[in-house]
Enzyme design. Structure first.
Site, short mmCIF file in Angstrom:
data_model
loop_
_atom_site.label_atom_id
_atom_site.label_comp_id
_atom_site.label_asym_id
_atom_site.label_seq_id
_atom_site.Cartn_x
_atom_site.Cartn_y
_atom_site.Cartn_z
N LYS A 1 5.41 -55.19 -5.64
CA LYS A 1 4.45 -54.39 -5.20
C LYS A 1 3.16 -53.78 -6.23
O LYS A 1 2.12 -53.41 -6.04
CB LYS A 1 5.09 -53.24 -5.17
CG LYS A 1 6.61 -53.73 -3.72
CD LYS A 1 6.14 -53.36 -2.65
CE LYS A 1 7.09 -53.00 -1.43
NZ LYS A 1 8.53 -53.07 -1.50
N GLU B 1 3.60 -43.96 1.12
CA GLU B 1 5.35 -43.77 1.71
C GLU B 1 6.17 -44.90 0.56
O GLU B 1 5.90 -46.12 0.59
CB GLU B 1 5.17 -44.24 2.93
CG GLU B 1 5.32 -45.96 3.78
CD GLU B 1 4.21 -46.83 2.77
OE1 GLU B 1 3.11 -46.32 2.51
OE2 GLU B 1 4.18 -47.88 2.50
N SER C 1 11.09 -61.26 -5.27
CA SER C 1 10.59 -60.42 -5.00
C SER C 1 10.35 -59.00 -5.93
O SER C 1 9.20 -58.56 -6.68
CB SER C 1 9.96 -59.81 -3.76
OG SER C 1 11.43 -59.46 -3.06
#
Ligand SMILES: *Cc1c(COP(=O)(O)O)cnc(C)c1O
Length: 389
Positions: A89, A111, A377
């Site tokens: 991210k 969010e 990830s």
């Protein structure tokens, strides 16, 4: 066939920007400026240096020997779990904060589901001294306490959302509502390849550093710059889109996306959007959406907060209908087993989301000489309460 976004913001029939009038100028402004800004030398220099010295890139491409032996194939893990803040991210939030600054924005909203995107946003806001508000469903606030505490310590305000089933979809609705009320000073950092154009393309570009690195790392390790398979989990689809990006038009590479089946795709407790979704519009984008016969969005479920979303990035909807990529659904139980397996075979504790991708090895046969790159990830720290039982 070109699998990238076209000038109108569409991937085939999917994508676009279906937004309320009040957001029109904000989204239009972003659309007209994002490519120019991210192609700017000054932007590139700062982005590259933060990727290297702050995020810790390039992330290693690790040959997982014991895992490969077990499944009689050749498995590399792209280690996004080793990034600063523990997941992919941060690649996107660094890109978007630099963009927001160059657009003169002073207030950032986001969010979050698992809290990884909220954490990555709070982190770059601290880095740049910008005000940060993170919307998070109450259910997720309860199951991701560690990330909530980190966000607060970083100076972000975490606003719990109590509508719907109090998860990512509901947090996204609230963030959009906030943006509607504060269009001029606020940039909304969306955390995945979802939302109105240009977000899916913009987020994909920031995450495409993953496949750029895979290319050069594979050249070094395998003497060829492409794998036979790429595997990544799909929530909104950003780590997968970034992993696929530089190989989209290279059909020697088979692409596999893995979504969360929850308790099973037929149980009603699932987040398998590609398997169950129908065409619809969610959060400004035309894509597959989990919905009932009246078009009401149905509540998704997955043990993994990062995959618990009833939509899917439009790029993936298009890769699915064109059959460029294959999408598998993995249950909670299969993902938990795969997490334990990786931990004990390789000494790497994966995020629950990434564990869904790992479960593919139990479901699909590969050849001994296949070269597979699986994007890990994120790391499992945030999921210890669930993993360790
Ligand atoms: C958020 C998250 C995901 C899912 O998001 P995508 O946009 O589909 O990549 C996957 N893995 C981890 C570790 C996450 O934090």
């Amino acid at each position: 066939m070109d699998y990238n976004v076209n000038n109108e913001g569409f991937y085939g029939e999917f994508g676009g920007a279906y937004i309320p009038e009040i957001l029109y100028s904000n989204v239009e402004n972003l659309k007209n400026n994002y490519l120019r800004i991210i192609d700017d030398d000054d932007f590139k220099v700062e982005f590259d240096s933060l990727m290297r010295d702050y995020v810790g890139r390039p992330s290693p491409l690790y040959f997982a020997k014991r895992l490969s032996d077990k499944y009689r194939t050749r498995i590399y893990l792209k280690r996004e779990d080793l990034n600063h803040t523990g997941a992919h991210k941060i690649n996107n939030t660094v890109g978007q904060i630099l963009l927001a600054q160059r657009m003169g924005k002073t207030r950032i909203i986001a969010e979050t589901g698992a809290g990884q995107h909220g954490l990555a946003t709070a982190t770059v806001c601290a880095l740049k001294g910008l005000k940060c508000i993170v919307y998070m469903g109450e259910t997720d606030v309860a199951r991701q306490q560690l990330n909530v505490r980190k966000m607060k310590m970083l100076g972000a305000e975490v606003r719990p959302v109590s509508s719907g089933n109090k998860t990512l979809k509901d947090a996204t609705n609230e963030a959009i509502r906030d943006w509607c009320c504060n269009p001029s000073d606020t940039h909304y950092i969306i955390g995945s390849t979802v939302g109105p154009h240009p977000y899916p393309d913009m987020v994909t570009r920031f995450q495409s550093i993953i496949s750029k690195e895979i290319k050069s790392q594979l050249s070094e390790k395998e003497g060829r710059n492409y794998p036979d398979y790429l595997i990544a989990c799909v929530g909104g689809g950003s780590n997968a889109a970034g992993s696929f990006y530089h190989y989209l038009n290279d059909t020697r590479v088979k692409l596999i996306g893995v979504e969360a089946a929850g308790l099973g795709i037929d149980t009603g407790k699932t987040a398998a959007t590609i398997h169950l979704g129908k065409r619809g519009i969610i959060h400004g984008s035309r894509t597959f959406v989990m919905q009932d016969e009246d078009g009401q969005i149905t509540e998704p479920y997955s043990v993994s907060a990062g995959l618990d979303y009833p939509g899917i990035g439009p790029v993936h909807a298009n890769l699915f209908v064109t059959q460029r990529a294959e999408y598998l659904a993995v249950t909670d139980g299969e993902a938990l087993d795969a997490a334990l397996e990786l931990t004990q075979l390789e000494g790497i504790i994966p995020a629950l989301e990434s564990s869904h991708a790992l479960a593919v090895f139990g479901k699909k046969k590969f050849k001994p000489d296949d070269v597979i790159v699986l994007t890990l990830s994120g790391r499992g720290d945030k999921d210890m309460e669930i993993l360790d039982c």
